[in-house]
Motif scaffolding. Structure first.
Motif, PDB file in Angstrom:
ATOM      1  N   PRO A  53       0.820  -1.230   0.000  1.00  0.00           N
ATOM      2  CA  PRO A  53       0.000   0.000   0.000  1.00  0.00           C
ATOM      3  C   PRO A  53       0.842   1.263   0.000  1.00  0.00           C
ATOM      4  CG  PRO A  53      -0.424  -1.338   1.973  1.00  0.00           C
ATOM      5  CD  PRO A  53       0.585  -2.070   1.173  1.00  0.00           C
ATOM      6  N   ILE A  54       1.871   1.295   0.832  1.00  0.00           N
ATOM      7  CA  ILE A  54       2.651   2.530   0.924  1.00  0.00           C
ATOM      8  C   ILE A  54       3.415   2.782  -0.372  1.00  0.00           C
ATOM      9  CG2 ILE A  54       4.516   3.702   2.141  1.00  0.00           C
ATOM     10  CD1 ILE A  54       3.598   2.497   4.667  1.00  0.00           C
ATOM     11  N   MET A  73       0.847   3.738  -3.160  1.00  0.00           N
ATOM     12  CA  MET A  73       0.299   5.079  -2.974  1.00  0.00           C
ATOM     13  C   MET A  73       1.385   6.142  -3.188  1.00  0.00           C
ATOM     14  SD  MET A  73      -2.886   5.040  -2.593  1.00  0.00           S
ATOM     15  CE  MET A  73      -3.229   6.703  -2.085  1.00  0.00           C
ATOM     16  N   SER A  74       2.604   5.837  -2.778  1.00  0.00           N
ATOM     17  CA  SER A  74       3.694   6.792  -3.017  1.00  0.00           C
ATOM     18  C   SER A  74       3.865   7.013  -4.509  1.00  0.00           C
ATOM     19  CB  SER A  74       5.014   6.275  -2.445  1.00  0.00           C
ATOM     20  OG  SER A  74       4.904   6.048  -1.081  1.00  0.00           O
ATOM     21  N   ILE A  86       1.713   6.559  -6.871  1.00  0.00           N
ATOM     22  CA  ILE A  86       0.562   7.282  -7.419  1.00  0.00           C
ATOM     23  C   ILE A  86       0.672   8.763  -7.088  1.00  0.00           C
ATOM     24  CG2 ILE A  86      -1.912   7.642  -7.115  1.00  0.00           C
ATOM     25  CD1 ILE A  86      -2.170   4.599  -6.863  1.00  0.00           C
ATOM     26  N   PHE A  87       0.999   9.029  -5.834  1.00  0.00           N
ATOM     27  CA  PHE A  87       1.073  10.432  -5.434  1.00  0.00           C
ATOM     28  C   PHE A  87       2.158  11.154  -6.229  1.00  0.00           C
ATOM     29  CE2 PHE A  87       2.304  14.037  -2.853  1.00  0.00           C
ATOM     30  CZ  PHE A  87       1.067  14.562  -2.531  1.00  0.00           C
ATOM     31  N   LEU A  88       3.308  10.481  -6.358  1.00  0.00           N
ATOM     32  CA  LEU A  88       4.421  11.141  -7.053  1.00  0.00           C
ATOM     33  C   LEU A  88       4.117  11.369  -8.518  1.00  0.00           C
ATOM     34  CD1 LEU A  88       7.606   9.568  -5.518  1.00  0.00           C
ATOM     35  CD2 LEU A  88       6.721  11.868  -5.268  1.00  0.00           C
ATOM     36  N   SER A  89       3.462  10.383  -9.167  1.00  0.00           N
ATOM     37  CA  SER A  89       3.300  10.550 -10.610  1.00  0.00           C
ATOM     38  C   SER A  89       2.041  11.335 -10.961  1.00  0.00           C
ATOM     39  CB  SER A  89       3.304   9.189 -11.307  1.00  0.00           C
ATOM     40  OG  SER A  89       2.162   8.471 -10.943  1.00  0.00           O
ATOM     41  N   TYR A 139      -0.031  13.415  -8.502  1.00  0.00           N
ATOM     42  CA  TYR A 139      -0.400  14.573  -7.708  1.00  0.00           C
ATOM     43  C   TYR A 139       0.737  15.558  -7.486  1.00  0.00           C
ATOM     44  CZ  TYR A 139      -4.896  12.565  -6.410  1.00  0.00           C
ATOM     45  OH  TYR A 139      -6.164  12.068  -6.434  1.00  0.00           O
ATOM     46  N   ASN A 183       3.333   5.033 -15.330  1.00  0.00           N
ATOM     47  CA  ASN A 183       3.728   5.972 -16.373  1.00  0.00           C
ATOM     48  C   ASN A 183       3.583   5.385 -17.763  1.00  0.00           C
ATOM     49  OD1 ASN A 183       4.265   8.291 -15.006  1.00  0.00           O
ATOM     50  ND2 ASN A 183       6.342   7.684 -14.478  1.00  0.00           N
ATOM     51  N   ARG A 203      -9.347  13.304 -10.228  1.00  0.00           N
ATOM     52  CA  ARG A 203      -8.089  12.578 -10.329  1.00  0.00           C
ATOM     53  C   ARG A 203      -8.175  11.200  -9.700  1.00  0.00           C
ATOM     54  NH1 ARG A 203      -3.055  15.275 -11.566  1.00  0.00           N
ATOM     55  NH2 ARG A 203      -3.598  17.400 -12.044  1.00  0.00           N
ATOM     56  N   SER A 204      -8.740  11.163  -8.487  1.00  0.00           N
ATOM     57  CA  SER A 204      -8.750   9.873  -7.789  1.00  0.00           C
ATOM     58  C   SER A 204      -9.652   8.884  -8.512  1.00  0.00           C
ATOM     59  CB  SER A 204      -9.180  10.048  -6.337  1.00  0.00           C
ATOM     60  OG  SER A 204     -10.511  10.482  -6.287  1.00  0.00           O
ATOM     61  N   THR A 212     -10.104   8.831 -11.749  1.00  0.00           N
ATOM     62  CA  THR A 212      -9.305   8.399 -12.890  1.00  0.00           C
ATOM     63  C   THR A 212      -8.294   7.336 -12.464  1.00  0.00           C
ATOM     64  OG1 THR A 212      -9.494  10.628 -13.740  1.00  0.00           O
ATOM     65  CG2 THR A 212      -7.835   9.232 -14.751  1.00  0.00           C
ATOM     66  N   ILE A 213      -7.636   7.603 -11.343  1.00  0.00           N
ATOM     67  CA  ILE A 213      -6.607   6.667 -10.884  1.00  0.00           C
ATOM     68  C   ILE A 213      -7.227   5.326 -10.517  1.00  0.00           C
ATOM     69  CG2 ILE A 213      -4.960   6.222  -9.029  1.00  0.00           C
ATOM     70  CD1 ILE A 213      -4.661   9.375  -8.956  1.00  0.00           C
ATOM     71  N   LYS A 214      -8.289   5.391  -9.722  1.00  0.00           N
ATOM     72  CA  LYS A 214      -8.842   4.139  -9.194  1.00  0.00           C
ATOM     73  C   LYS A 214      -9.534   3.324 -10.279  1.00  0.00           C
ATOM     74  CE  LYS A 214     -10.689   6.199  -5.529  1.00  0.00           C
ATOM     75  NZ  LYS A 214     -11.429   6.461  -4.291  1.00  0.00           N
TER      76      LYS A 214
END
Lengths: 436, 281, 463
Positions: free
Chosen positions: C251-252, C255-256, C258-261, C263, C339, C356-357, C359-361
């Motif tokens: 999970p970490i 999520m990292s 996802i957040f980096l690419s 958000y 990516n 965004r979320s 789209t991501i999910k």
């Protein structure tokens, strides 16, 4: 049914219905944005968890380790009595006795054997070696009295650094009340102070924390990595060049590729088993040596280097290859004089990163006997040696409090080397980054 | 991200710093759906669009033509703020949608994009079933709370996109398994499903064969009755076939606007004439 | 006597000399034939060919000697031993020989030193000296002979370039097959020792036995008694710690990524990405030290405050730290696959008004799922193969438990404890390590191959 129809064809209908669609969308917006925010927050938290962990790890190691760069020394006035020293052959003298004599002079009231033993325990056994070195270098000092700073025992060091608390009950403390009194006396006479711990950077391993140093491991790592580098760079480069430039696309090369990719993900300890079974038991190479360690690490880093080198070769645009072939060079000439020079910085970067990995690797080296307790500083590829990460592992296992700080300090030294190597890789990547 | 960067570098044609050229023709329409005034677009500090002003009428198809890199796609992406997703893109000027500036800080892009849909150059169905491709957007917007509502929307959208008869028996199959033309119509159905008022089309037929193109062009003509459509196209034949008004862009400037007939029969600007007679582009 | 380094350097010098001599000769014959154009290849190639012939045969002779030096000398020494010694049982003889060897190389000898041993050792040293001398001479002679051989054959018609290129190509092919040799070496060495182990302990007992206490087996007369080598508790411990690690890392890490690419702004990325790389670059021994020094005591004291008894070598501490170690690994792999999802899919989702979320999910993760799964499998393979963290922070005793607060042991810990320290070859205790190694290798091989195939297929889809 009818209401949904209204919604779905709202665009076609009158403006009042059109409002409805956007109203429905807007009604849900708040909730959707709450979910959005929460999701984003989870993402941020994940990064923060990693950051916090890194911060805690680094601070705990720095705070545990920085004190190891200093060491408590005690000043002794030593009379180099010619009666106890042989001018012709000073190395043979009993320096331990001379040190004890000078300690006795400081504490004339301590007389019985048990107390004396307790007293001597405050001083490192390294004092005698230090004195011996001094006399060997300057034999003319014999007959005079010298004032010498000698290392204190690690318990004294821990007391001075505050790791042994005076408030603890005597029977749970490693230093007795009497010993504390003696130490206080030294402090009153300005005979005790913390100084930069040169020993840590110049000595090999030792059972005595105050005499233990990282230099042997640094040299061991150096020799090991040298073997790894000398073997893995040319081999990795050659393999990458073949696979990327010459290899036909067939089952054999596919098999090689699968092998390389898989080896890159095989646990490092398995390479240690290979080294133990093949290099040590089958070929009978010497245990605990940089030669074998380097060979094992070479096999381990080779996939990394090959993969990085292939990426570097791939980045060279085909136009350059075509241009070279166009002026009539053979394929080999094209590769060696046009493609390789352009890909070399990328390959070197990959190699440095591979070397950094190898420098931090521990497990396979345990398998080939590099965990032995080795005092001597290695002088070559076939001398028994420890490497830095293994030294860290060994010290981490030692019960003395003083080894704890030395473990952390050794980690700091190791991390410093890793930072240097990675910085070199980054700089190289930046410098040679080309846009075609 | 890489994709974005690539796109950026493509569109980042350097324009020499100069004044914008004046637009020829009547930019105004009666009772406009969207009004754009003095729109500038910058990528970082490079300008891509200069002072573009144009109205977009109701129930009309506006075609935007011009040579590659003239900024027509960039301008199209401004109309529903798709440029927000590109790093370093900055839009100034006014773009009013039903009288409200869409670049106002109070405007939320989510409902905005629900009202102004978009169809892209390359068909980009989601890696989901045909049914989910169409029903996903209504579901997230709350337009389809129940299965029945979703079914209804899916059916009517696919009908309108002229795809229903071809796919009604395989709605649960992946949308990526359709042919290129079908995929593009699926994307149009996806855009229609949230009942937008404007549909933006960015060269929707450039990746399709002539038969599929003809189907899409027929579809655009039908959709005009319910929606406002802005289409960017490379093909002047297509522009003349589907649009009522045409705008000609050149190197970031809007050179000429007019009814499609006028633009293609007697263009006023030399550049327009050169372009439509095929002297360059 | 010549040390190997000096010998190699001499060889290098000779090769360089060979290069220049060959080149000179080529220029000379070219002159005689009427210009450089009469040569088949450029003069450099004649030089290179001479150098190759100079160093290659000599080098192979040298390597051959290095590999077989010990066995040749040992057999010579054994041949000269007194008959009593030669007729010792093989284990005793081996022990004697290894003592002789360590005596000869000046190391500490385990048993007492007898006169015979001393004699044998000095004989050994003598032979080593003689051997080195002979080999040095042979190698140098071979080098010079090779050089002269080519030198005499240099004519304008000699196809030097083709020969040099063929030699280089052979070298390149050889280098790229080293990966295969390594794999074969691993399989053979581990398999060979594991098979010897299975002669003492049946495979089924090993794979399905519920009790693991290898230390018992070294007692006299109790060679691999049944029950002591049941590896199930070890496997279970490995899985428990890996599972904890994955619960932290997946999970970490995901999520990292996802957040980096999706958000993070440029500046945040510029800080956070290198930080994750630092986390990835920290040696595992450091993580192990940290787990034992900081994390385990914290968990233990936290547990005791809640009134729970936590082992000081709890699976939780090791698993937690291992999870943190794997975060950057999961994150960078997920980053890659996310990516690789085309921008057009994102555009499609944004254009219908998705957040965004959403789209991501609903779009990105389903699209990237095969790649993410592949990455997670690689991460699992890393977790079960990770050694230092568990050696330093996990336990030694094999408890069959699913309680993360208790101490468990892992495959890698057992391999290390069985092989570090005094080894007795042929004892099931030592061989068991190889059996565990075999299981470890097969399991990770399996995971790696699946993962690599999945990721590869995934990449092809979007390329």
């Amino acid at each position: 049914m009818s209401s949904s129809k209204n919604k779905s064809i709202a665009g076609a209908s009158g403006s009042s219905r059109r409002e409805r669609t956007i109203d429905i969308v807007n009604r849900r917006l708040a909730k959707r944005y709450r979910i959005e925010k929460r999701f984003r927050f989870y993402g941020l938290c994940s990064i923060i968890v990693s950051m916090v962990f890194l911060a805690v790890l680094l601070t705990s190691i720095v705070s545990n380790g920085y004190s190891a760069f200093f060491q408590t020394y005690v000043r002794l006035d030593i009379t180099l009595d010619s009666a106890m020293l042989d001018r012709e052959n000073p190395g043979k003298s009993n320096f331990q006795a001379i040190i004890k004599q000078s300690i006795n002079k400081l504490y004339p009231e301590v007389e019985d054997r048990k107390s004396k033993r307790e007293l001597y325990a405050l001083f490192s056994s390294g004092a005698a070696f230090q004195l011996r070195d001094l006399v060997m270098r300057h034999p003319d000092l014999i007959g005079t009295t010298v004032s010498l700073w000698v290392p204190a025992d690690d318990d004294v060091d821990m007391l001075m650094k505050g790791y042994i608390k005076r408030s603890v009950a005597e029977n749970e403390r490693r230093l007795s009340d009497r010993q504390l009194g003696w130490i206080d006396r030294l402090a009153d006479q300005d005979r005790i102070e913390k100084r930069f711990n040169v020993t840590f950077f110049t000595a090999g391993d030792s059972r005595e924390p105050e005499l233990a140093g990282i230099w042997g491991a640094v040299k061991g790592s150096f020799f090991t990595l040298l073997v790894t580098l000398v073997l893995s760079f040319p081999i990795g480069l050659a393999a990458a060049v073949y696979l990327e430039e010459f290899a036909p696309k067939n089952l054999a090369t596919d098999f090689i590729e699968v092998n390389i990719n898989n080896l890159a993900a095989v646990p490092s300890i398995v390479f240690g088993l290979l080294g133990l079974a093949v290099f040590l038991n089958f070929f009978g190479m010497p245990r605990s040596t940089p030669l074998v360690g380097g060979l094992v690490l070479m096999l381990m880093t080779l996939p990394t280097i090959i993969i990085a080198s292939r990426a570097a070769l791939k980045a060279v645009p085909p136009s350059i290859r075509e241009a070279a072939l166009g002026v009539g060079s053979s394929k080999m000439q094209m590769v060696s004089s046009h493609v390789l020079p352009l890909a070399l910085p990328g390959m070197l970067t990959g190699t440095i990163i591979g070397m950094a990995q190898a420098l931090g690797e521990t497990a396979p080296l345990l398998m080939i006997g590099m965990v032995a307790f080795i005092v001597d500083i290695p002088g070559g590829f076939t001398d028994p040696a420890a490497v830095m990460p293994v030294q860290i592992y060994l010290w981490a296992d030692s019960p003395e409090r003083a080894f704890l700080e030395r473990t952390s300090a050794a980690i700091l030294v190791l991390l410093a080397f890793l930072v240097l190597m990675n910085a070199a890789a980054v700089i190289m990547r930046k410098r040679f980054e080309k846009r075609w | 991200m890489q994709e974005v960067l690539k796109k950026k570098s493509l569109e980042k044609r350097v324009l020499a710093p100069r004044e914008s050229r004046k637009t020829i023709g009547n930019i105004n329409v009666q009772n406009p759906r969207m009004v754009c005034r003095n729109v500038d677009v910058y990528y970082d500090d490079k300008q891509a669009i200069r002072k573009v002003s144009i109205d977009i009428g109701r129930n009309e198809v506006l075609a935007m033509i011009g040579p590659s890199g003239c900024g027509k796609s960039t301008f199209l992406r401004c109309l529903n703020r798709m440029n927000d997703t590109i790093d370093g893109c900055r839009v100034t000027g006014k773009i009013l949608f039903d009288g409200k500036d869409i670049y106002d800080s109070s405007v939320d892009v989510v409902p905005l994009r629900a009202q102004i849909g978009m169809v892209f150059q390359k068909p980009n169905p989601f890696p989901k079933s045909i049914y989910e491709n169409v029903s996903w957007a209504p579901k997230i917007h709350g337009l389809a709370e129940s299965k029945a509502e979703a079914d209804e929307i899916v059916e009517s959208s696919l009908h309108k996109a002229g795809l229903w008869d071809e796919v009604k028996d395989r709605l649960d199959q992946p949308g990526t398994g359709l042919s290129g033309g079908q995929q593009q119509r699926l994307c149009i159905a996806r855009a229609i499903a949230v009942s937008p008022e404007v549909i933006l089309m960015d060269e929707p037929c450039s990746a399709l064969d002539p038969i599929a193109t003809a189907k899409i062009e027929d579809l655009i003509d039908e959709l005009r009755e319910q929606y406002t459509i802005v289409i960017v196209t490379h093909s002047m034949q297509q522009a003349s076939r589907v649009s009522q008004r045409t705008a000609f862009f050149h190197l970031g400037d809007l050179i000429e606007v007019g009814s499609t007939d006028t633009i293609f029969t007697k263009p006023s600007h030399q550049l327009t004439e050169d372009y439509i007679t095929g002297r360059y582009g | 006597m010549m040390s190997p380094i000096v010998l190699l350097l001499t060889l290098l010098v000779l090769s360089v000399a060979g290069y220049y001599i060959g080149r000179r000769k080529a220029l000379y014959v070219a002159d005689a034939a009427g210009g450089l154009s009469k040569l088949h290849s450029r003069p450099n190639y004649y030089g290179a060919l001479t150098a190759l012939w100079c160093c290659m045969p000599a080098f192979f002779l040298f390597v051959f000697w290095l590999v077989f030096e010990q066995s040749i000398i040992t057999s010579l020494v054994v041949a000269d031993l007194s008959p009593d010694l030669r007729n010792l049982p093989p284990e005793r003889l081996n022990l004697f020989i290894s003592d002789v060897r360590s005596l000869a190389s000046g190391n500490i000898v385990s048993g007492e030193i007898t006169a015979e041993m001393r004699a044998a050792a000095s004989h050994y040293v003598d032979l080593q000296g003689i051997g080195k001398m002979i080999v040095g001479v042979i190698v140098l002679v071979a080098a010079v002979a090779g050089m002269l051989f080519v030198y005499r054959h240099i004519t304008p018609g000699l196809r030097a370039r083709n020969q040099v290129e063929r030699a280089v190509m052979a070298l390149l092919i050889f280098c790229s097959t080293i990966a295969i040799f390594t794999t074969v070496g691993i399989v053979l060495s581990v398999l060979y020792e594991a098979v010897r182990f299975f002669r003492h302990v049946p495979v089924t007992d090993f794979l399905f036995g519920l009790e693991w206490s290898p230390q018992m087996a070294i007692r006299e007369g109790q060679v691999g008694s049944s029950g002591a080598f049941g590896a199930i508790p070890v496997f279970a411990g490995t899985l428990l710690i890996s599972a904890i690690a994955m619960m932290v890392a997946v999970p970490i890490g995901l999520m990292s990524a996802i957040f980096l690419s999706e958000y993070a702004g440029k500046q945040f990325r510029a800080v956070a990405k290198p930080m994750l790389e630092i986390l990835a670059g920290i040696p595992t021994v450091v993580y192990g030290f940290f787990a034992a020094l900081v994390v385990a005591p914290v968990i233990r004291s936290g547990g005791s405050q809640l009134g729970i008894d936590v082992s000081s070598e709890s699976a939780l501490a090791a698993g937690l730290v291992m999870g943190i170690m794997i975060i950057p690994f999961v994150s960078s792999l997920s980053d890659d696959v996310i990516n690789a999802v085309p921008q057009s899919l994102r555009d499609g989702a944004y254009s219908v008004g998705a957040t965004r979320s959403e789209t991501i999910k609903h779009v990105l993760i389903p699209a990237a799922l095969p790649g993410i799964v592949g990455g997670i499998l690689l991460a699992v393979s890393r977790a079960i193969g990770e050694t230092m963290i568990v050696v330093m922070a996990a336990g030694l005793s094999a408890n069959l438990t699913a309680n993360p607060l208790q101490a468990v042991t892992t495959v890698t810990v057992q391999i290390v404890t069985l092989l570090v320290g005094d080894q007795e070859f042929d004892s099931p205790k030592t061989l068991a390590a190889f059996a565990l190694g075999l299981v470890l290798f097969v399991a990770t091989l399996f995971l790696n191959i699946i993962a690599l195939t999945v990721v590869r297929k995934y990449r092809e889809r979007y390329e």
